[in-house]
Design a protein around this motif. Structure first.
Motif, PDB file in Angstrom:
ATOM      1  N   UNK A 139       0.837  -1.208   0.000  1.00  0.00           N
ATOM      2  CA  UNK A 139       0.000   0.000   0.000  1.00  0.00           C
ATOM      3  C   UNK A 139       0.867   1.250   0.000  1.00  0.00           C
ATOM      4  N   UNK A 140       1.895   1.250   0.819  1.00  0.00           N
ATOM      5  CA  UNK A 140       2.781   2.417   0.945  1.00  0.00           C
ATOM      6  C   UNK A 140       3.454   2.743  -0.387  1.00  0.00           C
ATOM      7  N   UNK A 141       3.957   1.708  -1.073  1.00  0.00           N
ATOM      8  CA  UNK A 141       4.641   1.933  -2.346  1.00  0.00           C
ATOM      9  C   UNK A 141       3.660   2.440  -3.400  1.00  0.00           C
ATOM     10  N   UNK A 142       2.450   1.882  -3.410  1.00  0.00           N
ATOM     11  CA  UNK A 142       1.456   2.332  -4.384  1.00  0.00           C
ATOM     12  C   UNK A 142       1.037   3.772  -4.116  1.00  0.00           C
ATOM     13  N   UNK A 143       1.007   4.167  -2.865  1.00  0.00           N
ATOM     14  CA  UNK A 143       0.697   5.564  -2.536  1.00  0.00           C
ATOM     15  C   UNK A 143       1.829   6.478  -2.978  1.00  0.00           C
ATOM     16  N   UNK A 144       3.048   6.065  -2.752  1.00  0.00           N
ATOM     17  CA  UNK A 144       4.192   6.872  -3.171  1.00  0.00           C
ATOM     18  C   UNK A 144       4.257   7.003  -4.688  1.00  0.00           C
ATOM     19  N   UNK A 145       3.795   5.965  -5.388  1.00  0.00           N
ATOM     20  CA  UNK A 145       3.813   5.983  -6.853  1.00  0.00           C
ATOM     21  C   UNK A 145       2.601   6.701  -7.440  1.00  0.00           C
ATOM     22  N   UNK A 146       1.682   7.137  -6.590  1.00  0.00           N
ATOM     23  CA  UNK A 146       0.497   7.820  -7.063  1.00  0.00           C
ATOM     24  C   UNK A 146      -0.599   6.910  -7.584  1.00  0.00           C
ATOM     25  N   UNK A 147      -0.444   5.598  -7.378  1.00  0.00           N
ATOM     26  CA  UNK A 147      -1.457   4.640  -7.821  1.00  0.00           C
ATOM     27  C   UNK A 147      -2.609   4.586  -6.829  1.00  0.00           C
ATOM     28  N   UNK A 148      -2.281   4.623  -5.543  1.00  0.00           N
ATOM     29  CA  UNK A 148      -3.276   4.690  -4.479  1.00  0.00           C
ATOM     30  C   UNK A 148      -3.262   6.078  -3.854  1.00  0.00           C
ATOM     31  N   UNK A 149      -4.426   6.535  -3.422  1.00  0.00           N
ATOM     32  CA  UNK A 149      -4.521   7.811  -2.729  1.00  0.00           C
ATOM     33  C   UNK A 149      -3.924   7.701  -1.324  1.00  0.00           C
ATOM     34  N   UNK A 150      -3.284   8.763  -0.849  1.00  0.00           N
ATOM     35  CA  UNK A 150      -2.770   8.771   0.526  1.00  0.00           C
ATOM     36  C   UNK A 150      -3.835   9.186   1.539  1.00  0.00           C
ATOM     37  N   UNK A 151      -5.089   8.919   1.226  1.00  0.00           N
ATOM     38  CA  UNK A 151      -6.204   9.342   2.075  1.00  0.00           C
ATOM     39  C   UNK A 151      -6.097   8.771   3.488  1.00  0.00           C
ATOM     40  N   UNK A 152      -5.468   7.606   3.611  1.00  0.00           N
ATOM     41  CA  UNK A 152      -5.261   6.994   4.925  1.00  0.00           C
ATOM     42  C   UNK A 152      -3.901   6.310   4.921  1.00  0.00           C
ATOM     43  N   UNK A 153      -3.318   6.164   6.096  1.00  0.00           N
ATOM     44  CA  UNK A 153      -2.003   5.535   6.194  1.00  0.00           C
ATOM     45  C   UNK A 153      -2.102   4.050   5.868  1.00  0.00           C
TER      46      UNK A 153
END
Length: 199
Positions: A139-153
């Protein structure tokens, strides 16, 4: 007992585990005595201690049965190197369906193992931490890559998944209106909708 010998080692061991699993799920680990386990399994105490050195070993073996398949499946899913959405959906499907299939074992170990701290359980707890961190890392990597929203940790997202699956044995019924596969799909849809990156 003659029946224990007739069944062979694997049969006796399986019967002991099944009896312990039922009793732990019904009345809790602390409230279950070794004598109750051997009575229900139809073996002697000597037969039980031939396979299990202590009552705690029964619980540890149940945890292995519940979790070893999930950990192996996680590694296999991650090894495919697919996109984060597919990967997270596959993980959710595996953990929901797998936990539902072992609902009795999950009920027996869910509360008890968390309170134990011994050499027997430290490896199992380390495996659980590795599982959690692998999901959070995805999840963290996908958020950093902009694939997942950083809406929650990643921690909050992962616990929204684990909260459902770890308590599944308390509410899921095999004869209920939704099979595990449907529950898994709905949970994955819910999680991934929340993680959808906005343009």
């Amino acid at each position: 007992m003659g029946r224990s010998k007739a069944d062979g080692g694997a049969g006796v061991r399986t019967r002991i585990l099944a009896a312990a699993c039922d009793l732990f799920a019904e009345q809790g680990y602390d409230a279950t005595s070794v004598q109750q386990v051997v009575d229900r399994a139809g073996v002697t105490k000597g037969g039980l201690y031939h396979y299990f050195g202590a009552k705690e070993d029964l619980l540890v073996e149940m945890y292995r049965a519940v979790f070893s398949e999930r950990l192996a499946a996680l590694d296999a899913i991650l090894a495919q190197g697919r996109d984060p959405e597919w990967t997270l959906r596959a993980i959710i499907d595996d953990i929901v369906v797998g936990t539902a299939a072992m609902r009795r074992e999950s009920a027996a170990v869910s509360r008890e193992l968390a309170t134990m701290d011994s050499g027997r359980t430290q490896r199992l707890q380390a495996d659980w931490r590795r599982y959690q961190e692998a999901v959070r890392g995805l999840i963290r990597q996908a958020q950093q890559d902009g694939v997942f929203s950083p809406v929650a940790s990643p921690e909050v997202v992962s616990w929204s998944i684990f909260g459902v699956t770890n308590s599944l044995h308390t509410w899921f019924r095999p004869d209920g209106p939704k099979p595990p596969e449907v529950i898994a799909r709905e949970l994955a849809d819910f999680v991934l909708a929340g993680l959808k990156a906005t343009a």
